[in-house]
Design a protein around this motif. Sequence first.
Motif, PDB file in Angstrom:
ATOM      1  N   ASP A  46      31.397  30.754  45.877  1.00 34.55           N
ATOM      2  CA  ASP A  46      31.901  31.699  44.868  1.00 34.55           C
ATOM      3  C   ASP A  46      30.828  32.778  44.749  1.00 34.55           C
ATOM      4  O   ASP A  46      29.750  32.539  44.199  1.00 34.55           O
ATOM      5  N   PRO A  74      36.102  35.930  31.538  1.00 36.77           N
ATOM      6  CA  PRO A  74      37.110  35.423  32.481  1.00 36.77           C
ATOM      7  C   PRO A  74      38.509  35.935  32.113  1.00 36.77           C
ATOM      8  O   PRO A  74      38.896  35.917  30.947  1.00 36.77           O
ATOM      9  N   THR A 133      42.681  35.658  37.020  1.00 34.57           N
ATOM     10  CA  THR A 133      41.767  34.966  37.937  1.00 34.57           C
ATOM     11  C   THR A 133      42.163  33.491  38.105  1.00 34.57           C
ATOM     12  O   THR A 133      41.835  32.846  39.092  1.00 34.57           O
ATOM     13  N   ASN A 182      35.392  37.442  43.130  1.00 37.24           N
ATOM     14  CA  ASN A 182      36.006  38.468  42.274  1.00 37.24           C
ATOM     15  C   ASN A 182      34.878  39.465  42.021  1.00 37.24           C
ATOM     16  O   ASN A 182      34.239  39.448  40.982  1.00 37.24           O
ATOM     17  N   GLY A 218      29.100  35.232  38.116  1.00 35.00           N
ATOM     18  CA  GLY A 218      29.160  35.559  36.683  1.00 35.00           C
ATOM     19  C   GLY A 218      29.069  34.306  35.822  1.00 35.00           C
ATOM     20  O   GLY A 218      28.153  33.489  35.977  1.00 35.00           O
ATOM     21  N   CYS A 247      29.290  36.415  43.520  1.00 31.21           N
ATOM     22  CA  CYS A 247      29.334  37.171  42.260  1.00 31.21           C
ATOM     23  C   CYS A 247      29.937  36.259  41.200  1.00 31.21           C
ATOM     24  O   CYS A 247      30.985  36.551  40.605  1.00 31.21           O
ATOM     25  N   CYS A 249      33.240  30.933  36.240  1.00 27.77           N
ATOM     26  CA  CYS A 249      34.601  30.428  35.965  1.00 27.77           C
ATOM     27  C   CYS A 249      35.348  30.031  37.237  1.00 27.77           C
ATOM     28  O   CYS A 249      36.064  29.023  37.231  1.00 27.77           O
TER      29      CYS A 249
HETATM   30  N1  GLN Z   1      33.441  35.518  39.032  1.00 26.09           N
HETATM   31  C1  GLN Z   1      33.398  35.971  37.688  1.00 26.09           C
HETATM   32  C2  GLN Z   1      34.813  36.196  37.178  1.00 26.09           C
HETATM   33  O1  GLN Z   1      35.739  36.190  37.927  1.00 26.09           O
HETATM   34  C3  GLN Z   1      32.562  37.232  37.553  1.00 26.09           C
HETATM   35  C4  GLN Z   1      33.071  38.382  38.351  1.00 26.09           C
HETATM   36  C5  GLN Z   1      32.168  39.599  38.258  1.00 26.09           C
HETATM   37  O2  GLN Z   1      31.116  39.563  37.621  1.00 26.09           O
HETATM   38  N2  GLN Z   1      32.583  40.661  38.899  1.00 26.09           N
HETATM   39  O3  GLN Z   1      35.072  36.367  36.020  1.00 26.09           O
END
Ligand code: GLN
Length: 282
Positions: A116, A91, A95, A188, A120, A118, A123
């Motif tokens: 939300d 993170p 962001t 993101n 990951g 993608c 966060c």
């Molecule tokens: N949403 C997560 C972040 O902002 C992962 C983003 C991603 O894997 N591109 O850190």
Amino acid sequence: MTLGELYRKALESLDGIDGAENDVRIIIKKALSFSETDFLMNKSSEISDEKAELISEMLAKRLSGIPVQYIIGEWDFYGSTFKVNGSVLIPRPETEILCEYVIDYLKRIESPIVADLCAGSGCIGITVKKYTEASEVILVEKSADAVVVCRENIVSILSDNEARLINGDIFFPEDLGELPLFDVIISNPPYIKSSEILTLQSEVLLEPRMALDGGEDGLDFYRLLAGKWMKYLKPDGMFAFECGEEQAEKIKLLFDEKEFDVTILKDYSDIDRFVIGKRRKI
Ligand code: GLN
């Protein structure tokens, strides 16, 4: 060996590494379960051989190029500690700006539904849920390994596990099960041009390629979001995306200006980093 001596030795061992001082403190504090105050007040305390050994193993990992966040296995983001490992993107502080903007916007909406994409580590979605209790948050993540981390974060950060996590590919929203219409779609996504991946800082190269690679021009995910995903946005909904340098204006062009009022926001370094769009009421 005292903490003070160990600290000096550790600094020498990371000589030449960017941000060495910070990383050494982070590693020592984690290994000894020390707060910043403990660290500052205990310079003459004796450190056991076992702890000193653990610290030297962690420093060796840092020296080999592994980001400090993966070494300690966690990272703070918007007031919560997220578990991280090599299967999720670390993170980033910028962001938090995206989260803050969305959290503030959601205060005006009753029982909002948020995606939300993608996710990951989760966060973004987890933070939004934590600070807007009345919201329903759905996180989507393709990597099964990242989903394990994200689920752990949901359980540890949200008291009643109150977020839905879908393991699936956002390129095929129709395969993700029944989806509601969203008040806000946040993402993101991966946005680095495939040809530029290998030019990234060595630490970044240890982050999952799947989380970085945005295709030939880096914009594959934004085209998808502007296309298929806008069908899942309520008529008065908003999208909020993070993007790479010099992408924001190009992303803005993917949206019909008759339908969306698009704003670009900057990050702490004054770089156009976020593209926010609100559907114009017809
Ligand atoms: N949403 C997560 C972040 O902002 C992962 C983003 C991603 O894997 N591109 O850190």
